[in-house]
Design an enzyme around this catalytic site. Structure first.
Site, mmCIF file in Angstrom:
data_model
loop_
_atom_site.group_PDB
_atom_site.id
_atom_site.type_symbol
_atom_site.label_atom_id
_atom_site.label_comp_id
_atom_site.label_asym_id
_atom_site.label_seq_id
_atom_site.Cartn_x
_atom_site.Cartn_y
_atom_site.Cartn_z
ATOM 1 N N SER A 66 -0.083 9.548 -1.949
ATOM 2 C CA SER A 66 -1.387 9.221 -2.546
ATOM 3 C C SER A 66 -2.250 10.412 -2.952
ATOM 4 C CB SER A 66 -2.175 8.363 -1.549
ATOM 5 O OG SER A 66 -2.533 9.134 -0.406
ATOM 6 N N ALA A 118 2.618 4.447 -0.388
ATOM 7 C CA ALA A 118 2.679 5.376 -1.519
ATOM 8 C C ALA A 118 2.394 6.782 -1.034
ATOM 9 C CB ALA A 118 1.640 4.989 -2.578
ATOM 10 N N SER A 172 3.145 8.318 -11.534
ATOM 11 C CA SER A 172 4.072 7.542 -10.682
ATOM 12 C C SER A 172 3.471 6.171 -10.356
ATOM 13 C CB SER A 172 4.422 8.315 -9.403
ATOM 14 O OG SER A 172 3.311 8.410 -8.537
ATOM 15 N N TYR A 180 0.924 12.163 -9.703
ATOM 16 C CA TYR A 180 0.564 11.007 -8.861
ATOM 17 C C TYR A 180 0.249 9.792 -9.728
ATOM 18 C CZ TYR A 180 -2.584 7.817 -6.398
ATOM 19 O OH TYR A 180 -3.192 6.675 -5.905
ATOM 20 N N SER A 181 -0.703 9.947 -10.660
ATOM 21 C CA SER A 181 -1.126 8.763 -11.422
ATOM 22 C C SER A 181 -0.004 8.258 -12.325
ATOM 23 C CB SER A 181 -2.408 9.035 -12.206
ATOM 24 O OG SER A 181 -2.279 10.159 -13.032
ATOM 25 N N PHE A 189 0.837 -1.217 0.000
ATOM 26 C CA PHE A 189 0.000 0.000 0.000
ATOM 27 C C PHE A 189 0.863 1.255 0.000
ATOM 28 C CE2 PHE A 189 -2.780 -3.057 2.200
ATOM 29 C CZ PHE A 189 -4.005 -2.806 1.620
ATOM 30 N N ARG A 226 -16.552 10.748 -9.956
ATOM 31 C CA ARG A 226 -15.721 9.700 -9.358
ATOM 32 C C ARG A 226 -16.632 8.514 -9.034
ATOM 33 N NH1 ARG A 226 -12.673 12.539 -11.398
ATOM 34 N NH2 ARG A 226 -10.751 13.497 -10.603
ATOM 35 N N LYS A 250 -8.516 14.442 1.488
ATOM 36 C CA LYS A 250 -9.275 13.884 0.368
ATOM 37 C C LYS A 250 -10.712 14.399 0.418
ATOM 38 C CE LYS A 250 -5.711 11.446 -0.912
ATOM 39 N NZ LYS A 250 -5.226 10.312 -0.173
ATOM 40 N N GLU A 269 -6.724 5.586 -11.612
ATOM 41 C CA GLU A 269 -6.251 6.842 -12.210
ATOM 42 C C GLU A 269 -5.157 6.607 -13.249
ATOM 43 O OE1 GLU A 269 -5.866 10.156 -9.520
ATOM 44 O OE2 GLU A 269 -7.234 9.244 -8.092
HETATM 45 P P1 NAD Z 1 -2.496 7.169 2.576
HETATM 46 O O1 NAD Z 1 -1.790 8.372 2.043
HETATM 47 O O2 NAD Z 1 -3.610 7.326 3.542
HETATM 48 O O3 NAD Z 1 -1.423 6.193 3.269
HETATM 49 C C1 NAD Z 1 -0.177 5.925 2.722
HETATM 50 C C2 NAD Z 1 0.657 5.201 3.781
HETATM 51 O O4 NAD Z 1 1.921 4.860 3.199
HETATM 52 C C3 NAD Z 1 0.952 6.039 5.016
HETATM 53 O O5 NAD Z 1 0.803 5.270 6.196
HETATM 54 C C4 NAD Z 1 2.407 6.471 4.829
HETATM 55 O O6 NAD Z 1 3.100 6.691 6.055
HETATM 56 C C5 NAD Z 1 2.957 5.257 4.086
HETATM 57 N N1 NAD Z 1 4.136 5.592 3.276
HETATM 58 C C6 NAD Z 1 4.297 6.660 2.453
HETATM 59 N N2 NAD Z 1 5.514 6.630 1.898
HETATM 60 C C7 NAD Z 1 6.134 5.516 2.375
HETATM 61 C C8 NAD Z 1 7.408 4.923 2.151
HETATM 62 N N3 NAD Z 1 8.301 5.504 1.355
HETATM 63 N N4 NAD Z 1 7.692 3.761 2.777
HETATM 64 C C9 NAD Z 1 6.808 3.189 3.623
HETATM 65 N N5 NAD Z 1 5.599 3.715 3.882
HETATM 66 C C10 NAD Z 1 5.253 4.859 3.258
HETATM 67 O O7 NAD Z 1 -2.940 6.369 1.278
HETATM 68 P P2 NAD Z 1 -4.240 5.460 1.036
HETATM 69 O O8 NAD Z 1 -5.349 6.309 0.566
HETATM 70 O O9 NAD Z 1 -4.430 4.554 2.183
HETATM 71 O O10 NAD Z 1 -3.727 4.625 -0.232
HETATM 72 C C11 NAD Z 1 -3.027 3.406 -0.062
HETATM 73 C C12 NAD Z 1 -2.687 2.828 -1.427
HETATM 74 O O11 NAD Z 1 -3.877 2.622 -2.177
HETATM 75 C C13 NAD Z 1 -1.791 3.723 -2.286
HETATM 76 O O12 NAD Z 1 -0.880 2.899 -2.971
HETATM 77 C C14 NAD Z 1 -2.755 4.379 -3.254
HETATM 78 O O13 NAD Z 1 -2.125 4.707 -4.460
HETATM 79 C C15 NAD Z 1 -3.773 3.275 -3.433
HETATM 80 N N6 NAD Z 1 -5.142 3.697 -3.800
HETATM 81 C C16 NAD Z 1 -5.793 4.641 -3.059
HETATM 82 C C17 NAD Z 1 -7.102 4.992 -3.398
HETATM 83 C C18 NAD Z 1 -7.874 5.995 -2.577
HETATM 84 O O14 NAD Z 1 -8.993 6.342 -2.944
HETATM 85 N N7 NAD Z 1 -7.371 6.470 -1.450
HETATM 86 C C19 NAD Z 1 -7.724 4.391 -4.492
HETATM 87 C C20 NAD Z 1 -7.016 3.431 -5.233
HETATM 88 C C21 NAD Z 1 -5.736 3.087 -4.867
HETATM 89 P P1 TYD Z 2 -9.565 13.459 -4.206
HETATM 90 O O1 TYD Z 2 -10.246 13.008 -2.964
HETATM 91 O O2 TYD Z 2 -8.337 14.296 -4.088
HETATM 92 O O3 TYD Z 2 -9.295 12.147 -5.073
HETATM 93 P P2 TYD Z 2 -8.763 12.010 -6.616
HETATM 94 O O4 TYD Z 2 -8.284 13.311 -7.088
HETATM 95 O O5 TYD Z 2 -7.658 11.016 -6.454
HETATM 96 O O6 TYD Z 2 -9.939 11.499 -7.390
HETATM 97 O O7 TYD Z 2 -10.612 14.267 -5.090
HETATM 98 C C1 TYD Z 2 -11.836 13.678 -5.491
HETATM 99 C C2 TYD Z 2 -12.531 14.670 -6.403
HETATM 100 O O8 TYD Z 2 -12.892 15.815 -5.640
HETATM 101 C C3 TYD Z 2 -11.643 15.181 -7.522
HETATM 102 O O9 TYD Z 2 -12.448 15.370 -8.687
HETATM 103 C C4 TYD Z 2 -11.150 16.525 -7.006
HETATM 104 C C5 TYD Z 2 -12.307 17.018 -6.173
HETATM 105 N N1 TYD Z 2 -11.939 17.882 -5.027
HETATM 106 C C6 TYD Z 2 -12.540 19.129 -4.869
HETATM 107 O O10 TYD Z 2 -13.419 19.540 -5.655
HETATM 108 N N2 TYD Z 2 -12.179 19.907 -3.800
HETATM 109 C C7 TYD Z 2 -11.234 19.502 -2.914
HETATM 110 O O11 TYD Z 2 -10.905 20.277 -1.964
HETATM 111 C C8 TYD Z 2 -10.617 18.222 -3.072
HETATM 112 C C9 TYD Z 2 -9.555 17.724 -2.128
HETATM 113 C C10 TYD Z 2 -11.009 17.441 -4.147
#
Ligand code: NAD
Ligand code: TYD
Length: 335
Positions: free
Chosen positions: A84, A82, A152, A149-150, A80, A213, A188, A126
């Site tokens: 993010s 990353a 990477s 981000y996407s 996980f 989304r 987020k 993404e």
């Molecule tokens: P998050 O930002 O809440 O958590 C990321 C975690 O990774 C944190 O605990 C951070 O300390 C750790 N981390 C960051 N850099 C690190 C490193 N170099 N080494 C070790 N640990 C490290 O992210 P999230 O929303 O829980 O997302 C987790 C994963 O799921 C990511 O890979 C993200 O790309 C993927 N993902 C997220 C979503 C979403 O909607 N949030 C959707 C699809 C995929």
């Molecule tokens: P986000 O939660 O950052 O996820 P992602 O960009 O990875 O989809 O954003 C979700 C959607 O909400 C995206 O279209 C951007 C929008 N957004 C806002 O309109 N205002 C905000 O302050 C944020 C953080 C996101």
């Protein structure tokens, strides 16, 4: 069985760690996390004393730290870890390349040396880029990422693909749509809007708010990752979606409605540069192949999530009062 979970102190990772510890008593789990701004051990306060759970602080791009984490071997790695957040990648892409790209390669190489049985790489829809009004991302949609981000994450997916192709690594990739639920960092969309509404602060909506989304509850995502880690075919990609496409503005209005706050709190702000218009996922492959199904519908999940943030004000207030405030001022101050 011994599993190594990276990034387990973040939003999805902590929900996953809790799920595995609860439902898989045969698994000992090591959580390896750098504890960046997004990592928070409070997320796992209820499980940290379990004998089957251990924590090691470290960065996935640090070869020595990863080797230490794998010193006793592992049957499965779930990655996980990353950076993010899209907006942060626009402000500074460096940590995204460092962790998401370099870190994934270091982890893959270490996993191969340690003869880890299975590598589950958690990725995102993404990487496919943006959709028009019609259609869905499938596993064969060409990769076309638009943000640092996407891009990477797409790079990390390609490194996983190369490891499978070149070395025969037993790696599986999952690509999921937007998650929501407990313990999501309030940068987020959903937790930011819920917490701002609870504080009576403006809700910053980018552009016209008509971006779409596909929202999935984090528990459904975690169950899909578990299925893919246990039963996914090596070398395969599995898309995971919530079947809940919503325009941002509709989501924000619904949050305000449920909290009894007025629409006048909505503040339209300058759009995110390169903002993807629409994401939507076709998840039939994981449904038919691995028998995964969603438990949550968006309406119940949103109500439940709002309740969680109402009941855990201390959790998000501590974050919002801390270093996150500096990013908030920098990003939203100029919008
Ligand atoms: P998050 O930002 O809440 O958590 C990321 C975690 O990774 C944190 O605990 C951070 O300390 C750790 N981390 C960051 N850099 C690190 C490193 N170099 N080494 C070790 N640990 C490290 O992210 P999230 O929303 O829980 O997302 C987790 C994963 O799921 C990511 O890979 C993200 O790309 C993927 N993902 C997220 C979503 C979403 O909607 N949030 C959707 C699809 C995929
Ligand atoms: P986000 O939660 O950052 O996820 P992602 O960009 O990875 O989809 O954003 C979700 C959607 O909400 C995206 O279209 C951007 C929008 N957004 C806002 O309109 N205002 C905000 O302050 C944020 C953080 C996101």
């Amino acid at each position: 069985m011994r599993w190594l979970v990276t990034g387990g102190a973040g939003f999805i990772g902590s929900n996953f760690v809790r799920l595995v510890l609860k439902e898989r008593p045969e698994i000992d789990l090591l959580n390896f996390d750098a504890l960046t701004y997004a990592g928070n051990l409070d997320n796992l306060a209820d499980v940290r004393d379990l004998p089957r759970y251990k924590f090691q602080r470290g960065r996935i791009q640090d070869r020595a730290a990863v080797e230490l984490a794998l010193a006793d071997g592992a049957d499965v790695i779930v990655n996980f870890a990353a950076e993010s957040h899209v907006d942060r990648s626009i402000v500074d892409s460096a940590p995204f390349i460092d962790t998401n790209v370099l870190g994934t390669q270091v982890l893959l190489d270490a996993a191969r040396r340690a003869k880890v049985g299975r590598f589950l790489h958690v990725s995102t829809d993404e990487v496919y880029g943006s959709l028009g009004k019609e259609g869905y991302f499938t596993e064969t949609t060409p990769i076309s990422p638009n943000s640092p981000y996407s891009a990477s994450k797409a790079a990390s997916d390609l490194l996983v693909h190369a490891a499978v192709h070149t070395f025969g690594d037993a790696a599986v990739i999952t690509r999921c749509s937007n998650n929501y639920g407990p313990y999501q960092f309030p940068e987020k969309l959903l937790p930011l809007m819920i917490s701002n509404a609870l504080e009576g602060k403006p809700l910053p909506v980018y552009g016209d708010g008509q971006q779409i989304r596909d929202w999935i509850h984090v528990e459904d995502h975690c169950r899909a990752i578990l299925a893919a880690a246990e039963r996914g075919r090596p070398g395969q990609v599995y898309n995971i979606g919530g079947h809940a496409e919503r325009a941002n503005l509709d989501v924000v209005r619904e949050i305000l409605r449920q909290l009894g706050q007025p629409d006048s709190l909505i503040k339209f702000v300058k759009d995110r540069p390169g903002h993807d218009r629409r994401y939507a996922i076709d998840s039939r492959k994981i449904e038919t192949e691995l028998g995964w199904t969603r438990k949550w519908n968006f309406e119940d999940g949103l109500a439940d999530t709002i309740r969680w943030y109402q009941e855990h004000t201390k959790w998000w207030q501590r974050i919002k009062d801390g270093t996150y405030q500096a990013f908030y001022d920098q990003w939203y101050g100029g919008r």
